[in-house]
Design an enzyme around this catalytic site. Structure first.
Site, mmCIF file in Angstrom:
data_model
loop_
_atom_site.group_PDB
_atom_site.id
_atom_site.type_symbol
_atom_site.label_atom_id
_atom_site.label_comp_id
_atom_site.label_asym_id
_atom_site.label_seq_id
_atom_site.Cartn_x
_atom_site.Cartn_y
_atom_site.Cartn_z
ATOM 1 N N GLN A 5 9.582 -7.032 -3.348
ATOM 2 C CA GLN A 5 9.061 -8.197 -4.065
ATOM 3 C C GLN A 5 10.047 -9.364 -3.988
ATOM 4 O OE1 GLN A 5 7.751 -7.483 -8.078
ATOM 5 N NE2 GLN A 5 6.265 -5.921 -7.477
ATOM 6 N N ASP A 7 9.883 1.632 -19.366
ATOM 7 C CA ASP A 7 9.603 2.303 -18.093
ATOM 8 C C ASP A 7 10.882 2.807 -17.430
ATOM 9 O OD1 ASP A 7 7.440 2.897 -16.058
ATOM 10 O OD2 ASP A 7 8.817 1.759 -14.813
ATOM 11 N N GLU A 9 10.812 31.055 -15.965
ATOM 12 C CA GLU A 9 11.159 30.788 -17.361
ATOM 13 C C GLU A 9 11.590 29.342 -17.588
ATOM 14 O OE1 GLU A 9 10.594 32.570 -19.849
ATOM 15 O OE2 GLU A 9 10.263 34.563 -19.013
ATOM 16 N N ALA A 33 12.436 -4.190 -4.672
ATOM 17 C CA ALA A 33 13.289 -4.830 -3.659
ATOM 18 C C ALA A 33 12.449 -5.674 -2.700
ATOM 19 C CB ALA A 33 14.084 -3.782 -2.902
ATOM 20 N N TYR A 51 0.851 -1.191 0.000
ATOM 21 C CA TYR A 51 0.000 0.000 0.000
ATOM 22 C C TYR A 51 0.886 1.240 0.000
ATOM 23 C CZ TYR A 51 -4.630 2.105 0.667
ATOM 24 O OH TYR A 51 -5.821 2.777 0.483
ATOM 25 N N GLY A 52 1.776 1.280 -1.026
ATOM 26 C CA GLY A 52 2.729 2.374 -1.092
ATOM 27 C C GLY A 52 2.472 3.299 -2.258
ATOM 28 N N VAL A 53 3.110 3.050 -3.413
ATOM 29 C CA VAL A 53 3.019 3.959 -4.548
ATOM 30 C C VAL A 53 1.765 3.694 -5.385
ATOM 31 C CG1 VAL A 53 4.163 4.728 -6.664
ATOM 32 C CG2 VAL A 53 5.529 4.213 -4.630
ATOM 33 N N HIS A 56 4.471 -3.719 -13.118
ATOM 34 C CA HIS A 56 5.828 -3.446 -13.590
ATOM 35 C C HIS A 56 6.431 -4.777 -14.016
ATOM 36 C CE1 HIS A 56 9.427 -1.270 -14.125
ATOM 37 N NE2 HIS A 56 9.950 -1.343 -12.925
#
Length: 348
Positions: A103, A208, A244, A101, A38-40, A124
């Site tokens: 995983q 990716d 700019e 990592a 439950y992170g990204v 991913h």
């Protein structure tokens, strides 16, 4: 499945029109989708699945910040929020959304619960593509596929709440049940994808990793820093240099590119801006192409994967990461950005 033609190159795509949400709901009606991590990506995907009527549970380490976030987001301990092992046991589709990592660390536990007929879902292609380094080799009797949103989980959730969709790629690595296509496309629609385009695990991770290190994050930060530093050395103020370099791009020009394309944006700028941009863009392309070639080769040979695994597996990884992020945050350019953002009308 529809086909899009890009100048003679055909691609397979799936849209919401041909695969509507009610069809996805019907496909997934007997599934329990276990979102592990439950992170990204986890929060956005889990909440969108939940709001779209899919049976979804979250598996997360107890007494962690992510566990508390899941509770705050409405997942109930013992009902829809469980320790990782219990969620793995209950799930029929395992959405493996831990960091690359993590995983590797949890794979022996995950593999234990991949019984025949289940599905293993990624966002991913890293773990499968670089399995000589990750040791992630799924059993042959489960489906293995991915849906990779082309943006952060935060963007996926925000666009979902705005009734918009974030485009995603999809890929099937292993179809053990004969249902992998319907399962993966249903999940892609249910997490809030605008449309889904076909790829494979290797192409997903190669593009990716190149994109993240290139135009999406690494290259753009490098170009920002180079232009900002030149302007400051030539006597321009921090506010002028930032406006700019970053503010005009992100607030004015990129939305036009997103809506209508770069050619339209060029055509609707001043003639002086048009001439300069047309004269210089190929020089920037030619100057950076060798770097992108080097980058892609580093990705394809596994060097980038090896470095990421080594770096992100260190016990003091977070300490080093925070120091590197602090260097960005505390730089004059991004401190100027903080001030400039505070002056936007919507913030006053």
């Amino acid at each position: 499945m529809a086909k899009l033609n890009f100048g003679g190159v055909e691609e397979n795509v799936v849209t919401r029109e041909e695969y509507p949400l009610d069809k996805a709901q019907q496909t997934l009606k007997d599934e329990v989708v276990a979102v592990i991590g439950y992170g990204v990506q986890g929060p956005g995907q889990a909440l969108n699945l939940k709001d779209n009527g899919i049976s979804v549970i979250v598996g997360q380490r107890k007494n962690s910040k992510s566990w508390d976030k899941a509770v705050a987001d409405g997942f109930v301990p013992g009902e829809t929020l469980f320790e990782i092992e219990e969620a793995l046991q209950k799930g029929t589709i395992i959405c493996y959304l831990l960091s690359d990592a993590a995983q590797i660390e949890y794979w022996p536990l995950v593999e234990k619960y991949l019984t025949a007929g289940k599905a293993l879902y990624f966002s991913h292609g890293f773990g499968i593509t670089f399995n000589d380094q990750t040791s992630i080799v799924p059993p042959e009797n489960v489906d293995v596929f991915l849906v990779a949103p082309k943006g952060s989980g935060t963007s996926l959730r925000r666009m979902f709440l705005q009734n918009r969709g974030l485009n995603s790629s999809y890929a099937i690595f292993q179809d053990a049940t004969g249902k992998a296509f319907d399962r993966v496309v249903s999940l892609g629609i249910a997490i809030g994808s605008g449309y889904l385009f076909e790829t494979n695990f290797q192409k997903e991770v190669y593009s990716d990793l190149t994109g993240e290190r290139g135009t999406l994050m690494g290259a753009i930060q490098g170009i920002f820093a180079a232009q900002y530093d030149v302007l400051r050395k030539k006597g321009h103020s921090p506010s002028e240099a930032f406006n700019e370099t970053v503010e005009e791009l992100t607030q004015s020009l990129m939305p036009l590119v997103a809506e209508n394309g770069m050619d339209w944006m060029y055509a609707n700028c001043s003639t002086t801006a048009q001439r300069g941009a047309l004269d210089w863009w190929k020089r920037f392309r030619d100057a950076t192409s060798p770097i992108f070639e080097e980058l892609y080769d580093s990705v394809a040979t596994g060097k980038e994967a090896g470095y990421s695994i080594e770096s992100n597996s260190k016990p003091d990884y977070r300490v080093d990461l925070d120091a590197e992020l602090a260097e960005l945050r505390d730089s004059e350019m991004w401190q100027a950005g903080k001030t400039v953002r505070s002056l936007r009308p919507e913030n006053n």
